[in-house]
Structures are given as C-alpha cells and as structure tokens.
Design an enzyme around this catalytic site. Structure first.
Site, mmCIF file in Angstrom:
data_model
loop_
_atom_site.group_PDB
_atom_site.id
_atom_site.type_symbol
_atom_site.label_atom_id
_atom_site.label_comp_id
_atom_site.label_asym_id
_atom_site.label_seq_id
_atom_site.Cartn_x
_atom_site.Cartn_y
_atom_site.Cartn_z
ATOM 1 N N LYS A 30 73.764 -30.105 -27.102
ATOM 2 C CA LYS A 30 74.178 -31.173 -28.007
ATOM 3 C C LYS A 30 73.990 -30.702 -29.425
ATOM 4 O O LYS A 30 73.148 -29.839 -29.684
ATOM 5 C CB LYS A 30 73.328 -32.432 -27.793
ATOM 6 C CG LYS A 30 74.010 -33.697 -28.268
ATOM 7 C CD LYS A 30 74.996 -34.153 -27.216
ATOM 8 C CE LYS A 30 75.532 -35.523 -27.467
ATOM 9 N NZ LYS A 30 76.073 -36.072 -26.215
HETATM 10 N N1 GLU Z 1 79.597 -36.614 -26.015
HETATM 11 C C1 GLU Z 1 80.008 -36.870 -24.661
HETATM 12 C C2 GLU Z 1 78.801 -37.097 -23.773
HETATM 13 O O1 GLU Z 1 77.750 -37.477 -24.229
HETATM 14 C C3 GLU Z 1 80.966 -35.820 -24.126
HETATM 15 C C4 GLU Z 1 80.429 -34.426 -24.081
HETATM 16 C C5 GLU Z 1 81.464 -33.377 -23.693
HETATM 17 O O2 GLU Z 1 82.587 -33.722 -23.369
HETATM 18 O O3 GLU Z 1 81.089 -32.207 -23.717
HETATM 19 O O4 GLU Z 1 78.884 -37.003 -22.580
#
Ligand code: GLU
Length: 415
Positions: free
Chosen positions: A105
């Site tokens: 993240k």
């Molecule tokens: N931000 C989204 C999540 O928390 C998508 C992450 C992604 O597609 O890599 O799952």
C-alpha cells in the site's frame, strides 16, 4: 478513547486465526513484519509559485505469492502505521481470493480537495519517480484507493514509462480504458460488495426485494455498491458522505444521488432523503449495513446499537476488534473487508493479466470471472467457519494465512 495503532488492531485479527491454525512462533514473527517500508519527501510547487513538501509512503508487506499489490491513498490522515496496516490487509486480501500477488500500500499525507489538478499531477509524478526502482509489473503494482483516480494512475504509468523508456501499462492498475485499463474495474469493488452480500443474504433467507440496505460512504465503493444493489431490487434506505447521512424509508434513487454528487461535489443539499448523522446511519433501521468509508467506523458504542443482521465491509478495517467482539456476541454476521472488498483487486489482477497479453476482455467476461473468484472463495470461507465454529473473518484469515504460509515454506527463507 484508546489510541491503538491501526496495524496493532490488524495484528489482533491475524493472531486469532494464527491460533486456530496453530501457527508456529517463527512464521508469526515473519508474517507480522513488513518486508519493506519507505518514507520520502515530496517537494512540489504550488500553482502560486510557493514550494511545499508532503510526505509519501510505500509499504511492501509480503511477496511470497507474487509481486506486491495495493492502492495509493491521498488523505490528510495517512501515516506509516495506517499504510502498513493497509499493506498487511492487502496481503491477506490477495491470498483470500487466490490472486498471484503479495500485499502493498502507498499514500501521501495531503488533502486533495485543496489541490488543483496540476498540483495533483506534479505530486503524483514525483511520488512515482521516487518509486521507479521498486515498482514494476513483476515487483509491485499500485492501484487507486481513497482519493486516487484513473487519471492519477495514468500519470503514474506515464512517469514510470518515461523513466524506463518503454510503455509499461502493467505497472499500475485502475487505469483509464484508453491506456490499458480493464472494463469493469471502476465498479469492481462495489460490484464485489454486492456479490458477497447477495450470496450471504441467500444463505440467511433474506430476499433482495425485502432487504433494506444502508451504505456509509459514497465514494467509488459505496456509490457502485448502491447502484448494483438497486439493480438487484434492493431498497437503499440510507447513504452518506462527509456532509452527513440521508435516510429514506421508501428507498433512495441512487442515480439521483449520483447526479447530485456529480453536480455539487458532495451529497450536501440532497433532497432524496431526510438528513441525519453518520452515527444515526450506522445504528439506524436496516437489514444490511455496508461501511464503505474509512477505518474504525464501528466503535464498541455504535456496535452495541447496530440494527442490521448483516454487515458487509466495503471499507478496509471499518471494525475495531472490540466492536467485532460485540457483533459476534450479538449474532450479527460480518463479511470481512479482505473478502467483501476484494472485487477491486480481483479486477486489478484481470487488468494486469490483460496488459501482459495485450488483449482485452469484454465487460461481461470480466464480471463473470469476478463473480467466480469471489463466490468460490466466499463459499470456502463459509465452510471453514462452519467446520471450525469461527466467524467469517477468522475463517477468511485462516484461508489466507494458510495460502501465504504454504508459498513461504515452498520458497524458503533466502539467507
Ligand atoms: N485500493 C483497493 C483495495 O484496497 C484496490 C487495490 C488494488 O486494486 O490493487 O483493495
């Protein structure tokens, strides 16, 4: 209120499942430490000419099952602790739906509502440039999260491509269709929430036409979940955003709310429902409740008053461990975040695969495969929960941890 770290809370959920799996101390030690955490400064120039410095983060939590994967968040509340927790959750989320990815993240501590599009572009390009060596289709693949859009992904992809002197659409997912995005990606997280909810409702004997749904948050997750629930014949009795909640016993017309939000920027002044507080939405009359905003939406106080029979976590980490205990005691079923909102990253996986092939699928194909990935694993979680007498959350962690541990043991520790 006690101030416990978000990552600390996340580990509490991990430990519960690790106990059930009788995971040894060494594996626990490895899995409760992030592989890599990066903090850097993002100096940029305001349109006014003034210089400003923001802080950027990327946490790559685990690589056992494949390249790290996870979104980038632009929000004033972004901290290293929060990004680490979110990267930790991505690890389990990808594993729970069986995607060949690890977890990551990123984030920038900023308030995008105070930034112009040009400022946002400069921040994004600088953020991407800082990460050039450690991201890539086989290293770490960012995506949208809170306040980051397909446009932001386009700038990220372009910056990376310029640095490596090659077109590299697979470095990020959630891109616009024109430059290698996937059909169905924008709606995917909301669609996944709806798919999981409807399957659990069928299990509970709750017909879609009888169900009253309340949704906290009207961003990318909340609004598409609302629209898809409505399409399936459900009644959306409440929606909300930062301006407050809007309640209508006979049902809110979601298109009207979406149009209002597009015009005004928020739900402020929306006439399709009676105004109430976010807390009143969480504790108000409904059958299915979808928290789709930020972490820690439920505290022990609000959890004790929730009237819903089913909670489907569209957001990441909306339930504190104390609130979760209350839901368990009260017999409220919770589809946990790592399962309920996995639709987004699942279609991200499809986008990454399509980019690598250079061949793109029809939307119906995307949606069909999405449903298959989610339901196969949701049903597996349900079977584990029944077998072990555990909650769906603990069962989901159990399945995910087991998959990551197997990969880790096969690969071994390089020393
Ligand atoms: N931000 C989204 C999540 O928390 C998508 C992450 C992604 O597609 O890599 O799952």
């Amino acid at each position: 209120m006690r101030e416990v770290s978000v990552f600390g809370d996340a580990i509490a959920y991990f430990n519960e499942a690790a106990d059930l799996l009788e995971l040894d101390a060494g594996m626990r030690r490895i899995l409760t430490h992030p592989s890599r955490q990066i903090i850097f400064s993002i100096p940029f120039q305001r349109d006014s000419g003034e210089f400003e410095v923001y802080t950027g983060y990327r946490v790559q939590y685990n690589f056992a099952r494949g390249p790290a994967k996870g979104g980038i968040r632009y929000h004033p509340g972004v901290t290293l602790d929060e990004v680490t927790a979110l990267a930790f959750w991505m690890t389990w989320k990808c594993a729970v739906v069986d995607l060949p990815f690890g977890g990551a993240k990123g984030g920038v501590t900023c308030d995008p509502s105070t930034l112009s599009s040009n400022e946002l572009e400069r921040i994004t390009r600088r953020y991407a440039a800082e990460l050039v060596e450690i991201v890539g289709p086989d290293k770490d693949v960012p995506a949208p999260d809170v306040n980051t859009t397909p446009q932001v992904m386009a700038w990220f992809m372009d910056t990376y491509s310029m640095h490596v002197r090659q077109n590299m659409p697979g470095v990020v997912t959630g891109k616009p269709l024109e430059i290698g995005g996937s059909r169905g990606r924008v709606e995917a997280t909301g669609r996944g929430v709806t798919i999981c909810a409807l399957d659990e409702m069928a299990e509970m004997g709750l017909q879609p036409e009888e169900a009253r749904i309340a949704i906290q948050g009207f961003g990318n997750v909340g609004r598409y979940a609302a629209k898809l629930f409505e399409e399936r014949g459900c009644r959306i009795v409440a929606i909300s955003d930062i301006t407050g909640a809007y309640y209508n016993e006979s049902g809110i017309f979601i298109n009207a709310a979406i149009e209002h939000a597009a015009k005004v920027g928020t739900l402020e002044g929306f006439k399709g429902g009676e105004k109430m507080t976010n807390l009143e939405l969480l504790t108000g009359p409904c059958d299915v409740l979808v928290p789709a905003a930020l972490e820690k939406a439920f505290t022990p106080e609000s959890a004790a008053k929730v009237q819903a029979k089913l909670i489907v976590e569209g957001a990441n980490g909306p339930t504190t461990p104390e609130a979760d205990r209350i839901f368990r005691e009260r017999g409220i079923v919770v589809i946990p975040d790592i399962m309920a909102n996995a639709g987004g990253v699942t279609v991200s996986y499809f986008e990454w695969a399509q980019d690598r092939m250079g061949f793109f699928w029809k939307e119906a194909e995307v949606n069909e495969r999405l449903e298959d990935f989610l339901l196969t694993n949701l049903r597996q979680i349900r079977a584990i929960a029944k077998l072990r007498g555990a909650t769906l959350r603990t069962a989901a962690y159990t399945l995910a941890i087991d998959r990551v541990v197997k990969a880790l043991k096969l690969r071994g520790i390089y020393a």
